[in-house]
Design an enzyme around this catalytic site. Structure first.
Site, short mmCIF file in Angstrom:
data_model
loop_
_atom_site.label_atom_id
_atom_site.label_comp_id
_atom_site.label_asym_id
_atom_site.label_seq_id
_atom_site.Cartn_x
_atom_site.Cartn_y
_atom_site.Cartn_z
N ARG A 1 53.86 18.98 59.18
CA ARG A 1 55.28 19.23 58.97
C ARG A 1 56.05 17.92 59.16
O ARG A 1 55.59 17.00 59.83
CB ARG A 1 55.79 20.28 59.96
CG ARG A 1 55.07 21.62 59.88
CD ARG A 1 55.58 22.56 60.97
NE ARG A 1 54.94 23.88 60.91
CZ ARG A 1 53.85 24.21 61.58
NH1 ARG A 1 53.27 23.32 62.39
NH2 ARG A 1 53.33 25.43 61.48
N LYS B 1 54.68 23.77 66.12
CA LYS B 1 55.59 24.81 66.58
C LYS B 1 55.07 25.45 67.86
O LYS B 1 53.86 25.61 68.04
CB LYS B 1 55.75 25.89 65.49
CG LYS B 1 56.55 25.43 64.28
CD LYS B 1 56.78 26.57 63.31
CE LYS B 1 57.69 26.16 62.16
NZ LYS B 1 57.95 27.28 61.23
N HIS C 1 57.93 19.57 52.56
CA HIS C 1 57.05 20.74 52.52
C HIS C 1 56.30 20.84 51.19
O HIS C 1 55.25 21.49 51.12
CB HIS C 1 57.86 22.02 52.77
CG HIS C 1 57.49 22.69 54.05
ND1 HIS C 1 57.56 22.06 55.28
CD2 HIS C 1 57.01 23.94 54.32
CE1 HIS C 1 57.16 22.89 56.23
NE2 HIS C 1 56.81 24.03 55.68
N ARG D 1 53.08 19.34 51.80
CA ARG D 1 52.31 20.26 52.63
C ARG D 1 51.75 21.40 51.77
O ARG D 1 50.55 21.75 51.87
CB ARG D 1 53.20 20.81 53.74
CG ARG D 1 52.56 21.79 54.71
CD ARG D 1 53.56 22.05 55.84
NE ARG D 1 53.27 23.22 56.64
CZ ARG D 1 52.45 23.24 57.69
NH1 ARG D 1 51.81 22.13 58.03
NH2 ARG D 1 52.25 24.34 58.39
N HIS E 1 49.09 27.12 61.25
CA HIS E 1 49.72 28.43 61.08
C HIS E 1 49.23 29.38 62.17
O HIS E 1 48.03 29.47 62.43
CB HIS E 1 49.36 29.03 59.72
CG HIS E 1 50.11 28.40 58.58
ND1 HIS E 1 49.68 28.46 57.28
CD2 HIS E 1 51.29 27.71 58.55
CE1 HIS E 1 50.54 27.83 56.50
NE2 HIS E 1 51.52 27.37 57.25
N TYR F 1 49.04 30.44 49.67
CA TYR F 1 48.45 29.38 48.86
C TYR F 1 47.33 29.90 47.97
O TYR F 1 47.01 29.28 46.95
CB TYR F 1 47.96 28.23 49.76
CG TYR F 1 49.08 27.65 50.57
CD1 TYR F 1 50.13 26.97 49.94
CD2 TYR F 1 49.14 27.80 51.94
CE1 TYR F 1 51.18 26.45 50.67
CE2 TYR F 1 50.18 27.29 52.68
CZ TYR F 1 51.20 26.61 52.04
OH TYR F 1 52.25 26.11 52.77
#
Length: 317
Positions: free
Chosen positions: A149, A173, A263, A266, A289, A298
């Site tokens: 990110r 995160k 992104h 990414r 994730h 994806y």
């Protein structure tokens, strides 16, 4: 408790207890500020379901996207659930709050050939030795190689990169740390930047510190420590997300389209990994994730590309 006071306390809670990212905390603050602008700075116990519905209706009339409405409804539910648990409410008014579902849009993805051509072109420009060109090339190579990110990229320190093993340690995160590998192209671009580009940008920072009267010798020494930021701005400070957004928009915009950000690299990295045979769990770990369901989008991108190729190539399509 007034709404403003409660919103401030909730922001502290999500930052320090739930340990959400600064960007998410800021988004919650913005959503609650928008709510207060509609219902007023009333006592939190006075807010009812109809007030929340009116708030979303005002946002709809303003033209807010469905994704924005869904996020704001989620922010309100989280806020009032916290207030109920903390004893500021006896009834949660958001329990029956319904917002439009987020539109299911596929992420913007550049083709592998287009990304390779772009990075090769930036590499040739960086070979001239300009420190900004070296930095930009290294940043984009690392974004594409790792799928990190933008906040993770900007937060990198020199000590987070293992150049021998070709891995980078990032803080994602929820303050979750992970180690992500990168390939030869990113390694060469990073080496060139760290050896030939970053020292020049760092010296600009040292010169700026030395030129100010408030800078102590200790401050100048701290600025040169190896734990410093990897990617530096034109004045030698840590490169911020806005600068990375601008960089990606300039470089990738002509390929993917307007409104593109970091992104997109990414998304492209994840899609190309799956196209190349990587399994979904591996891609989930690389991207950081929490849920496999987030990574599964994806597979839809790859399926769309497969279907498009089939329609173009098969004589009976």
């Amino acid at each position: 408790m007034r709404m403003t006071e409660a919103a401030d306390a909730f922001a502290v809670h999500v930052r320090d207890v739930r340990r959400l990212s600064p960007a998410t905390t800021k988004a919650y603050r913005g959503d609650l500020a928008d709510l207060i602008a509609v219902v007023g700075d009333v006592d939190i116990a006075e807010v009812e379901l109809e007030h929340l519905r009116e708030w979303l209706w005002v946002a709809t009339q303003r033209g807010d996207a469905r994704s924005t409405l869904a996020r704001r409804a989620a922010a309100a539910r989280g806020f009032f659930a916290w207030a109920l648990e903390a004893g500021h409410l006896s009834v949660d008014p958001s329990l029956r709050l319904v917002a439009p579902k987020r539109a299911k849009t596929l992420p913007k993805v550049a083709s592998a050939d287009a990304v390779s051509d772009l990075l090769d072109r930036l590499g040739r420009a960086a070979a001239e030795g300009d420190p900004i060109a070296l930095r930009d090339h290294a940043a984009l190579e690392l974004l594409y190689a790792t799928g990190v990110r933008v906040s993770e990229l900007c937060g990198l320190d020199v000590g987070d990169i293992d150049r021998e093993r070709r891995t980078v340690r990032v803080l994602g995160k929820g303050s979750k740390e992970r180690v992500v590998p990168f390939g030869g192209a990113a390694s060469r671009a990073l080496d060139a930047y760290l050896v030939r580009g970053r020292p020049i940008l760092r010296d600009r920072r040292l010169d700026a510190l030395a030129a100010t009267r408030v800078a102590s010798p200790e401050a100048v020494a701290d600025a040169a420590t190896p734990g410093d930021a990897v990617f530096l701005g034109v004045r030698g400070g840590r490169m911020g997300p806005r600068a990375v957004y601008d960089l990606v928009a300039r470089a990738l915009g002509p390929i993917v389209g307007s409104g593109v950000g970091p992104h997109a690299l990414r998304h492209s990295a994840a899609t190309h990994l799956l196209d190349g045979g990587a399994d979904l769990r591996t891609v989930q770990e690389l991207l950081g994730h929490a849920s496999l369901g987030t990574t599964q989008i994806y597979t839809h991108v790859s399926t769309e590309r497969l279907a498009a190729t089939y329609r173009l190539a098969h004589p009976r399509a």
